[in-house]
Design a protein around this motif. Structure first.
Motif, short mmCIF file in Angstrom:
data_model
loop_
_atom_site.label_atom_id
_atom_site.label_comp_id
_atom_site.label_asym_id
_atom_site.label_seq_id
_atom_site.Cartn_x
_atom_site.Cartn_y
_atom_site.Cartn_z
N LEU A 39 0.82 -1.21 0.00
CA LEU A 39 0.00 0.00 0.00
C LEU A 39 0.86 1.26 0.00
O LEU A 39 0.56 2.22 -0.70
CB LEU A 39 -0.93 0.00 1.22
N SER A 40 1.95 1.23 0.78
CA SER A 40 2.76 2.44 0.89
C SER A 40 3.50 2.74 -0.40
O SER A 40 3.94 3.86 -0.63
CB SER A 40 3.74 2.33 2.05
N ARG A 41 3.64 1.72 -1.27
CA ARG A 41 4.29 1.95 -2.55
C ARG A 41 3.33 2.55 -3.57
O ARG A 41 3.70 3.40 -4.36
CB ARG A 41 4.83 0.64 -3.12
N ILE A 42 2.07 2.06 -3.55
CA ILE A 42 1.16 2.49 -4.62
C ILE A 42 0.41 3.78 -4.28
O ILE A 42 -0.03 4.48 -5.16
CB ILE A 42 0.15 1.38 -5.02
N ALA A 43 0.25 4.08 -3.00
CA ALA A 43 -0.48 5.30 -2.67
C ALA A 43 0.38 6.19 -1.78
O ALA A 43 1.32 5.73 -1.16
CB ALA A 43 -1.77 4.93 -1.94
N SER A 44 0.03 7.46 -1.74
CA SER A 44 0.77 8.32 -0.81
C SER A 44 -0.16 8.76 0.31
O SER A 44 -1.35 9.02 0.08
CB SER A 44 1.37 9.51 -1.55
N TYR A 45 0.38 8.77 1.50
CA TYR A 45 -0.45 9.04 2.68
C TYR A 45 0.04 10.28 3.42
O TYR A 45 1.20 10.68 3.28
CB TYR A 45 -0.40 7.83 3.63
N ASP A 46 -0.86 10.84 4.20
CA ASP A 46 -0.46 11.97 5.03
C ASP A 46 0.12 11.49 6.35
O ASP A 46 0.83 12.21 7.04
CB ASP A 46 -1.67 12.87 5.33
N LEU A 47 -0.23 10.23 6.71
CA LEU A 47 0.21 9.70 8.00
C LEU A 47 0.17 8.18 7.99
O LEU A 47 -0.72 7.59 7.39
CB LEU A 47 -0.73 10.21 9.11
#
Lengths: 223, 457
Positions: A39-47
């Motif tokens: 998930l952390s590779r395909i999307a970018s998160y605020d937290l």
């Protein structure tokens, strides 16, 4: 805010996602390290909210790899362990903060706010309210002639109004938002904070209107 | 550290045994030496006496049917050169006294020389009797000569030898004693080395002893290693247990708290909300109690094996304050701090962090809404003084001294979540650092907790 929750306990993950939704956040959930990596590779998160004890490994490994990828997203480690030595090593590995289970979601928000303020540097995050500019991160109100620093509760009160412009908010809703569970306050306490906020907003095109018997709402007059 | 009860000393015992052995050997040597010395002196005396006797016998001749004995001068001069020994003699033929001292003891008749000890006129004498056949015809006579000498010279010589032998024995004993002391010291040196290397270890170094030791110490070192590995396992187990217990308790509590929080947020009636709030407060209370029980256990485990290191106290306090800042901000509480940035102390970072966190947590919990908490640290009278001052209602005098007891809480317990272990933890940690902790009320009424710690020298 878009949040990645890494938590292996299904019950807790479900409840946490639901609770974060109530605060208006979008949450993706990963139940293990491989899911979190994907998930952390395909999307970018605020937290990223990261549990440390995971079925396929240690959350610290994820943290190390995550920081090695130069991903600067704030990470708050959720730990069930109490030893401070543990916590120190978590911070050394690149976590921005940690919070101990079970946690108060208001405390989580407060910690997120502190991290974002720390990380934003000089970058501002301003909302235009009529003639006034409201910076959520630094908690300041700027008008032509003046700059006011809001106290924490004033800031949070203004935030909830800004996020629900023209929506009537009940005193009970506002109390829930401003006070933690162990603070015994009457709904009238809200009046004090609303009065302070009105004073800060001054005679501008932004007003907090009292809706008698129901609550308050924020209105912005068009220029 | 408990005193070690000792009785006796292996080293002294070993040295004692060695010295006793040395003494016995020295004595035996002296005795053997004297025995041989006496034998040799006696033999020398005997051969002189025999030579003297023989020369007298040789001087006997028959002249004209008359027995003539002309005792040569050398027969007596060869004796008695050493001291004032007196010499006696007797000559007899076929048992009939001819000349000399008639009262000399009578030896048994024999042709071969006879050596004997005897008494003559109150003196101990050594006597030799020799005989030969003399005369012509069918019936030769037996001429027998005895020469005796007092023992003064021999005794004198023996006494000299005895003195020399004793000196030799004492010297031997002295050297043996020195050797015994040295040997016993050498023999126990590996034990001392082992003790020193164990002493030099850090308090948490429980690794096996790798030092090379003599065979005899293998079982001791083996037992020590076994003991320390057992201790390490026990410590690891208790730390793991604390961590595991925390995990097991906290995760389900988190589920309950989150679900109740959601229910609270979405509840429609005030009654419902109030009930759910009560539930959340209870969960928070048990969670805090669990945390502090575990922290308390952790403090107990760690104070048994303190990991002291130099600590920059200002930095440690800054970390603690930064950690509590968001929580304080939520209540519009400002944390002020006046901290001397140069303060250094020795201590266990984890424990001190835990103690100061508990004190700051208390200050934030009990100060009034919209107020300030002040953390001060400075050097005062050669000690470090750290003060936590809040703007709450302070301690009540009648309960203040009881607040250190486990689970004892102040009067605001109805409105504030707490377990009553925070001060106990802080006190235990500070005591383990040779400091003390003092509860007072500030000038303006808030609680004022002062921690005194020794300055790193």
């Amino acid at each position: 805010m878009r949040i990645l929750l890494v938590e292996d306990n299904v019950e807790l993950a479900k409840a946490t996602v639901e609770r974060l939704h109530l605060n208006g956040h979008a949450v993706d959930h990963a139940a293990n390290l491989s899911g979190a990596n994907e998930l952390s590779r395909i999307a970018s998160y605020d937290l990223v909210l990261l549990d440390i004890m995971l079925p396929d490994g240690d959350g610290r490994a994820f943290l190390r790899a995550f920081r090695a990828r130069k991903d600067n997203t704030p990470v708050i480690v959720v730990t069930a362990r109490s030893q401070v030595s543990d916590r120190v090593s978590i911070l050394d590995l690149g976590a921005d903060d940690y919070i101990v289970k079970p946690f108060d979601f208001d405390e989580l928000e407060a910690r997120i706010r502190a991290i974002l303020r720390r990380k934003s540097g000089s970058r501002s995050n301003e909302v235009i309210l009529g003639d006034i500019r409201f910076d959520r991160l630094s908690g300041t109100l700027k008008s032509e002639e003046d700059e006011i620093e809001l106290r924490n509760r004033e800031l949070r009160l203004l935030e909830i109004f800004v996020d629900s412009t023209n929506v009537i908010l009940s005193k009970a809703q506002l109390v829930d938002h401003l006070f933690s569970f162990d603070e015994e306050v009457s709904e009238n306490a809200i009046e004090v904070y609303v009065a302070r906020l009105r004073k800060h907003l001054g005679d501008n095109r932004v007003t907090i209107r009292t809706v008698r018997g129901v609550g308050y709402k924020l209105e912005i007059e068009d220029a | 550290m408990p005193e070690v009860i000792t009785r006796g000393s292996l080293r002294l015992r070993l040295a004692g045994f060695l010295i006793a052995t040395g003494a016995i050997m020295a004595a035996v040597l002296v005795v053997i030496f004297l025995f041989f010395a006496r034998q040799i002196t006696t033999e020398a005396q005997d051969s002189q006496l025999l030579a003297s006797t023989t020369s007298i016998l040789e001087s006997a001749t028959y002249e004209n049917g008359q027995l003539v004995i002309d005792i040569p001068y050398s027969a007596f001069s060869m004796l008695g050169a050493v001291s004032d020994d007196r010499v006696f003699y007797r000559i007899q033929i076929d048992g009939t006294f001819l000349s000399g001292y008639e009262n000399l003891p009578q030896p048994t008749a024999s042709l071969s020389p006879q050596f004997s000890d005897g008494m003559f006129s109150d003196d101990v004498i050594r006597m030799v009797t020799a005989a030969r056949l003399i005369g012509s015809g069918d019936e030769p006579s037996t001429l027998s000569v005895s020469v005796a000498q007092t023992n003064d010279g021999t005794n004198l010589r023996l006494r000299t030898i005895f003195m020399q032998a004793s000196g030799f024995g004492l010297g031997f004993f002295f050297i043996a004693t020195l050797l015994a002391v040295w040997v016993s010291k050498q023999a126990y040196a590996p034990l001392n080395n082992l003790a020193t290397s164990i002493d030099r270890r850090g308090p948490s170094d429980l690794s096996a002893i790798r030092q090379t030791v003599p065979q005899e110490m293998a079982s001791l070192v083996g037992a020590l290693n076994e003991f320390s590995s057992r201790l390490k396992r026990a410590l690891d187990r208790s730390e793991d247990f604390i961590a595991e217990a925390a995990h097991r308790i906290r995760t389900p509590l988190a589920v309950v708290r989150t679900k109740t929080d959601i229910a609270h947020k979405t509840a429609r009636t005030k009654k419902m909300k109030d009930t759910l709030r009560e539930v959340i407060l209870s969960v928070d209370e048990s969670s805090r109690t669990a945390s502090q029980l575990l922290d308390h256990a952790m403090v107990n485990v760690r104070t048994d094996s303190l990991e002291f290191e130099p600590i920059n106290l200002a930095q440690l306090l800054a970390e603690v304050i930064e950690r509590f800042d968001p929580i304080a901000a939520m209540r519009d509480i400002e944390i002020l701090h006046r901290i001397d940035t140069t303060i250094q102390t020795f201590g266990d970072r984890v424990l001190l962090n835990s103690a100061f966190s508990n004190l700051l947590d208390n200050a934030i919990k009990y100060t009034s809404i919209d107020s300030r908490v002040c953390v001060e640290a400075h050097v005062f009278a050669g000690n470090i003084s750290v003060t936590f001052l809040d703007e709450g209602s302070g301690f009540q005098d009648q309960v203040r001294h009881q607040l250190f007891e486990r689970f004892r809480r102040g009067e605001q317990i109805n409105t504030t979540v707490g377990s009553g272990l925070g001060l106990t933890i802080a006190r235990d940690v500070i005591a383990a650092h040779d400091g003390n902790i003092n509860l007072q009320n500030g000038k303006e009424g808030g609680a004022c907790v002062t921690v005194t710690l020794p300055l790193a020298s």
